[in-house]
Design an enzyme around this catalytic site. Structure first.
Site, short mmCIF file in Angstrom:
data_model
loop_
_atom_site.label_atom_id
_atom_site.label_comp_id
_atom_site.label_asym_id
_atom_site.label_seq_id
_atom_site.Cartn_x
_atom_site.Cartn_y
_atom_site.Cartn_z
N GLY A 98 16.99 4.52 -79.03
CA GLY A 98 18.35 4.63 -78.49
C GLY A 98 18.31 5.08 -77.05
N ARG A 101 18.30 8.76 -72.29
CA ARG A 101 18.66 9.34 -70.99
C ARG A 101 19.52 8.37 -70.19
NH1 ARG A 101 13.27 8.90 -67.33
NH2 ARG A 101 12.32 7.14 -68.39
N LYS A 121 21.35 6.35 -65.39
CA LYS A 121 20.06 6.71 -65.99
C LYS A 121 19.63 8.06 -65.43
CE LYS A 121 15.50 4.72 -66.94
NZ LYS A 121 14.73 3.48 -66.92
N ASP A 133 14.48 15.67 -72.00
CA ASP A 133 15.48 16.28 -71.11
C ASP A 133 16.60 15.33 -70.65
OD1 ASP A 133 14.11 14.71 -69.33
OD2 ASP A 133 13.32 16.37 -68.12
N ARG A 184 22.87 1.60 -62.65
CA ARG A 184 22.40 0.22 -62.75
C ARG A 184 23.44 -0.62 -63.49
NH1 ARG A 184 17.38 0.82 -67.14
NH2 ARG A 184 18.69 1.21 -68.94
N ARG A 191 19.50 -4.96 -76.28
CA ARG A 191 18.06 -5.22 -76.37
C ARG A 191 17.71 -5.86 -77.71
NH1 ARG A 191 16.07 -0.66 -73.08
NH2 ARG A 191 17.93 0.08 -72.01
N ASP A 260 12.13 -2.82 -77.49
CA ASP A 260 13.31 -2.11 -76.99
C ASP A 260 13.48 -2.27 -75.49
OD1 ASP A 260 10.88 -0.40 -77.52
OD2 ASP A 260 11.90 0.91 -76.12
N ASN A 261 12.56 -2.93 -74.83
CA ASN A 261 12.70 -3.18 -73.40
C ASN A 261 12.98 -4.66 -73.11
OD1 ASN A 261 12.32 -0.51 -72.76
ND2 ASN A 261 10.13 -0.71 -72.38
P1 AMP Z 1 11.23 4.01 -71.94
O1 AMP Z 1 9.77 4.13 -72.10
O2 AMP Z 1 11.78 4.61 -70.67
O3 AMP Z 1 11.73 2.62 -72.16
O4 AMP Z 1 11.86 4.93 -73.09
C1 AMP Z 1 11.56 4.85 -74.45
C2 AMP Z 1 12.50 5.70 -75.24
O5 AMP Z 1 12.37 7.08 -74.86
C3 AMP Z 1 13.97 5.38 -75.05
O6 AMP Z 1 14.63 5.62 -76.24
C4 AMP Z 1 14.38 6.35 -73.98
O7 AMP Z 1 15.76 6.60 -74.00
C5 AMP Z 1 13.59 7.59 -74.37
N1 AMP Z 1 13.32 8.47 -73.21
C6 AMP Z 1 12.37 8.31 -72.24
N2 AMP Z 1 12.38 9.33 -71.37
C7 AMP Z 1 13.36 10.18 -71.80
C8 AMP Z 1 13.87 11.42 -71.33
N3 AMP Z 1 13.38 12.04 -70.24
N4 AMP Z 1 14.88 11.99 -72.02
C9 AMP Z 1 15.39 11.41 -73.13
N5 AMP Z 1 14.95 10.25 -73.62
C10 AMP Z 1 13.95 9.62 -72.97
MG MG Z 2 13.07 1.47 -72.40
#
Ligand code: AMP
Ligand code: MG
Length: 500
Positions: A98, A101, A121, A133, A184, A191, A260-261
């Site tokens: 989900g 952030r 973001k 965080d 953004r 996704r 998820d990306n």
């Molecule tokens: P990403 O690798 O940025 O695509 O993130 C993968 C998952 O981790 C997603 O669900 C993001 O929302 C969550 N996520 C990554 N960094 C953070 C963060 N600093 N705080 C909260 N969720 C995060």
């Molecule tokens: Mg992601």
């Protein structure tokens, strides 16, 4: 109300500011209130994009813009939300992810009639933050901003960067780092993982409601189709295959191709440890955290297919009530991925080599050229760019620096390539110009992004602005910008991992 000032949001836009994805409500999303950002400072505003999206010219300068872009004020009339999704991360199923952030601040209709979703973001943790965080570093925000705008200028479908807001806030990563909020936009941020989530945790009706929402707003021409879900999945497969083909021919590596990306609109989404390949190495891995090379450059197209298979698996119930029939349709759609990928990638490679006609030996000619690049450790971008200049004259020795004794192979290849162009009746100057329209001179190299980041960390956005200006015209020779075309020196490559 923050938006008392008329110049902030045009009247027409106010009337159209009806929530779209937000209208689905639970279990698709949860409302979020952004966490205040201390001492916000507008570091970048994409005025061209703002105008395209229907924001007034003066919007960015209005006192109301900064609190909105920092997450310090809600968008009038809309409730911010974060959405639920799942995903396959590095091949492993993760049932609950989900927007941890990210929050959607607003949705509206652009002057061209297209839907717009605006996300922040790094505006604090959401109900999906899983203990993290909810923040983003200035470093990773600048990397995302630069990549979206660089890819957009190259003609690659991508989410866009509207603004960047810096702050006095520090967040803990490997060490304390400055935080920022990136805004953004995209028509939507749905996704593959959204479908995986609702297939696993929801009812068939829930999954169909999500598909119908996406079709209604983003593929409206399919609404009346008798098999609209199958037709829509075919579109997603096609957009994804075309996107991956485009990346391959630009040497772009995404770095974290988890389901998820992947966007259901075929947009490049969620920029982490991405990279434009410099020295041509098929097994180049841009993500220092990807120890097994799952997302290596050469693996990307197969991974695109693998991700499509996961989407189809989640959507089997939308294809046919009879599982056997549904599986057959899904298998046919995967073959469709192969077909689109093959034709798109060859169409783009041909254009890069200046070829117009489709001939049997094209793949062979291409592969010989790529082998030469690999042996000569050539810079992928510059080798293609400089090839245009070799249509007539013979700068073989400056084109690629091959190991001693191998330049004959390059000479042979150039002769064959020129003979091929001549047999098509090519006018050299015209072909060279056409090649320069598809082979960029400037791509976002890691060392350029890093210099802009370090400048911003010292409180200046001069390098960021200048780099963005160069990357906005990647195919034009730009006087005084030679340094931006130069590869990173070998041995000084920057390692970029998942920490963000
Ligand atoms: P990403 O690798 O940025 O695509 O993130 C993968 C998952 O981790 C997603 O669900 C993001 O929302 C969550 N996520 C990554 N960094 C953070 C963060 N600093 N705080 C909260 N969720 C995060
Ligand atoms: Mg992601």
């Amino acid at each position: 109300m923050v938006l008392a000032d008329r110049c902030v949001m045009p009247e027409a836009m106010r009337a159209l500011a009806a929530p779209r994805f937000g209208a689905l409500s639970a279990p698709f999303m949860q409302p979020v209130i952004a966490r205040p950002l201390p001492n916000p400072q507008l570091l970048y505003l994409n005025t061209g994009l703002a105008q395209d999206l229907g924001l007034d010219r003066s919007w960015g300068d209005s006192p109301a813009a900064l609190p909105l872009l920092a997450g310090n004020a809600p968008w009038p009339g809309q409730t911010a939300f974060a959405s639920a999704y799942a995903g396959h991360q590095f091949g492993a199923w993760v049932p609950r992810l989900g927007d941890g952030r990210v929050l959607t601040l607003a949705e509206w209709q652009a002057p061209d009639g297209g839907p717009v979703e605006l996300q922040l973001k790094g505006a604090g943790p959401t109900p999906y933050a899983r203990g993290s965080d909810g923040r983003a570093t200035l470093r990773s925000s600048i990397r995302e901003l630069l990549a979206c705008e660089a890819l957009h200028a190259l003609g690659v479908p991508t989410t866009r960067a509207l603004a960047l807001v810096g702050s006095s806030l520090a967040v803990m990563r490997d060490e304390p780092e400055a935080a920022a909020v990136l805004s953004r936009t995209a028509p939507c941020f749905v996704r593959f993982g959204h479908f995986e989530f609702h297939a696993r945790h929801g009812s068939p009706q829930q999954l169909a409601a999500l598909a119908d929402h996406v079709i209604e707003h983003h593929f409206p021409y399919l609404v009346q189709q008798p098999q609209r879900h199958a037709a829509w999945l075919a579109e997603v497969i096609e957009l994804t295959a075309a996107l991956f083909a485009h990346w391959q021919t630009l040497g772009f590596c995404h770095g974290v191709l988890n389901t998820d990306n992947l966007s259901v609109l075929g947009l490049t989404l969620d920029y982490g440890p991405y990279g434009f390949m410099e020295r041509f190495r098929p097994h180049h891995v841009c993500n220092a955290s990807d120890h097994e090379g799952r997302y290596a450059y050469t693996a990307q197209p197969t991974i695109g297919r693998w991700n499509c298979a996961r989407l189809l698996e989640a959507c089997l119930g939308l294809l046919d009530k009879q599982p056997e029939m549904a599986r057959e349709q899904a298998a046919a759609l995967l073959l469709y991925y192969d077909e689109i990928y093959r034709s798109e990638v060859m169409r783009r490679w041909r254009a890069k080599l200046g070829l117009r006609e489709v001939r049997a030996g094209d793949a062979g000619l291409l592969n010989r050229w790529l082998t030469l690049l690999q042996r000569g450790k050539a810079d992928f971008t510059l080798a293609f760019r400089n090839l245009a200049g070799a249509i007539q004259i013979d700068p073989a020795e400056t084109l690629i620096l091959l190991p001693p004794g191998q330049d004959a192979a390059l000479g042979d290849w150039l002769n064959d390539w020129r003979a091929r162009l001549a047999s098509e009746g090519a006018v050299p100057t015209e072909r060279a110009a056409a090649m320069r329209r598809v082979n960029p001179r400037y791509v976002l190299r890691n060392h350029l992004a890093q210099a802009a980041i370090e400048d911003a960390q010292r409180g200046s956005s001069t390098k960021l602005q200048r780099l963005l200006a160069v990357l906005a015209r990647p195919f034009d020779e730009q006087k005084g910008a030679e340094h931006y075309a130069a590869p990173q020196r070998e041995g000084t490559e920057l390692e970029v991992g998942c920490s963000a």
